[in-house]
Motif scaffolding. Structure first.
Motif, PDB file in Angstrom:
ATOM      1  N   GLU A  32       0.804  -1.227   0.000  1.00  0.00           N
ATOM      2  CA  GLU A  32       0.000   0.000   0.000  1.00  0.00           C
ATOM      3  C   GLU A  32       0.837   1.278   0.000  1.00  0.00           C
ATOM      4  OE1 GLU A  32      -2.155  -0.531   3.594  1.00  0.00           O
ATOM      5  OE2 GLU A  32      -3.500  -2.033   2.747  1.00  0.00           O
ATOM      6  N   CYS A  33       2.148   1.158   0.013  1.00  0.00           N
ATOM      7  CA  CYS A  33       2.997   2.341   0.181  1.00  0.00           C
ATOM      8  C   CYS A  33       4.038   2.412  -0.936  1.00  0.00           C
ATOM      9  CB  CYS A  33       3.673   2.321   1.550  1.00  0.00           C
ATOM     10  SG  CYS A  33       4.699   3.770   1.848  1.00  0.00           S
ATOM     11  N   SER A  34       3.791   3.273  -1.891  1.00  0.00           N
ATOM     12  CA  SER A  34       4.722   3.399  -3.015  1.00  0.00           C
ATOM     13  C   SER A  34       6.065   3.981  -2.575  1.00  0.00           C
ATOM     14  CB  SER A  34       4.110   4.240  -4.129  1.00  0.00           C
ATOM     15  OG  SER A  34       3.809   5.535  -3.656  1.00  0.00           O
ATOM     16  N   ALA A  35       6.076   4.801  -1.534  1.00  0.00           N
ATOM     17  CA  ALA A  35       7.340   5.365  -1.039  1.00  0.00           C
ATOM     18  C   ALA A  35       8.260   4.247  -0.539  1.00  0.00           C
ATOM     19  CB  ALA A  35       7.076   6.377   0.070  1.00  0.00           C
ATOM     20  N   CYS A  36       7.696   3.276   0.156  1.00  0.00           N
ATOM     21  CA  CYS A  36       8.514   2.167   0.660  1.00  0.00           C
ATOM     22  C   CYS A  36       8.950   1.237  -0.463  1.00  0.00           C
ATOM     23  CB  CYS A  36       7.777   1.407   1.760  1.00  0.00           C
ATOM     24  SG  CYS A  36       7.879   2.247   3.360  1.00  0.00           S
ATOM     25  N   VAL A  37       8.140   1.104  -1.497  1.00  0.00           N
ATOM     26  CA  VAL A  37       8.564   0.314  -2.657  1.00  0.00           C
ATOM     27  C   VAL A  37       9.845   0.916  -3.225  1.00  0.00           C
ATOM     28  CG1 VAL A  37       7.980  -0.329  -5.036  1.00  0.00           C
ATOM     29  CG2 VAL A  37       6.264  -0.542  -3.218  1.00  0.00           C
ATOM     30  N   VAL A  38       9.871   2.244  -3.350  1.00  0.00           N
ATOM     31  CA  VAL A  38      11.064   2.923  -3.865  1.00  0.00           C
ATOM     32  C   VAL A  38      12.233   2.724  -2.904  1.00  0.00           C
ATOM     33  CG1 VAL A  38      12.044   5.190  -4.430  1.00  0.00           C
ATOM     34  CG2 VAL A  38       9.734   4.590  -5.191  1.00  0.00           C
ATOM     35  N   PHE A  43      17.445   0.553  -1.352  1.00  0.00           N
ATOM     36  CA  PHE A  43      18.254  -0.194  -0.386  1.00  0.00           C
ATOM     37  C   PHE A  43      18.774  -1.478  -1.027  1.00  0.00           C
ATOM     38  CE2 PHE A  43      16.053   2.072   3.221  1.00  0.00           C
ATOM     39  CZ  PHE A  43      17.202   2.642   3.741  1.00  0.00           C
ATOM     40  N   GLY A  44      17.954  -2.110  -1.839  1.00  0.00           N
ATOM     41  CA  GLY A  44      18.370  -3.342  -2.498  1.00  0.00           C
ATOM     42  C   GLY A  44      19.567  -3.109  -3.399  1.00  0.00           C
ATOM     43  N   GLU A  45      19.583  -1.978  -4.093  1.00  0.00           N
ATOM     44  CA  GLU A  45      20.731  -1.652  -4.937  1.00  0.00           C
ATOM     45  C   GLU A  45      21.983  -1.457  -4.089  1.00  0.00           C
ATOM     46  OE1 GLU A  45      19.541   1.702  -7.278  1.00  0.00           O
ATOM     47  OE2 GLU A  45      17.978   0.568  -8.317  1.00  0.00           O
ATOM     48  N   VAL A  46      21.835  -0.795  -2.941  1.00  0.00           N
ATOM     49  CA  VAL A  46      22.980  -0.593  -2.043  1.00  0.00           C
ATOM     50  C   VAL A  46      23.482  -1.938  -1.523  1.00  0.00           C
ATOM     51  CG1 VAL A  46      23.691   0.386   0.182  1.00  0.00           C
ATOM     52  CG2 VAL A  46      22.278   1.733  -1.375  1.00  0.00           C
ATOM     53  N   VAL A  47      22.563  -2.801  -1.138  1.00  0.00           N
ATOM     54  CA  VAL A  47      22.947  -4.134  -0.648  1.00  0.00           C
ATOM     55  C   VAL A  47      23.712  -4.893  -1.726  1.00  0.00           C
ATOM     56  CG1 VAL A  47      22.033  -6.376   0.096  1.00  0.00           C
ATOM     57  CG2 VAL A  47      21.088  -4.259   1.051  1.00  0.00           C
TER      58      VAL A  47
END
Ligand SMILES: [Zn+2]
Length: 70
Positions: A32-38, A43-47
């Motif tokens: 329900e939260c597009s901000a958290c999807v981003v 974060f996934g890219e950083v990981v």
């Protein structure tokens, strides 16, 4: 770990360190939260970059690459 504010779990979720209950709760929030999807994507890219960096470290790991960090 249980956050009162669900947005703060994005980093922990991307790192895979949330417990099962918290991960399920965050996934419901994520739907329900597009901000958290981003945030999770970023974060996934950083990981991924950190994991690639760790693979490049010489034998002995970070202590050998950064001897001042002992
Ligand atoms: Zn959110």
């Amino acid at each position: 770990m249980r956050a009162i504010e669900p947005h703060v779990d994005a980093g922990a979720y991307a790192l895979g360190v949330l417990g099962q209950a918290d991960a399920c709760r965050f996934e419901r929030h994520l739907s329900e939260c597009s901000a958290c999807v981003v945030r999770v994507r970023e974060f996934g890219e950083v990981v991924e970059h950190l994991a690639a960096y760790v693979r490049l470290l010489p034998p002995g790991g970070a202590h050998r690459a950064f001897p001042w960090r002992r």
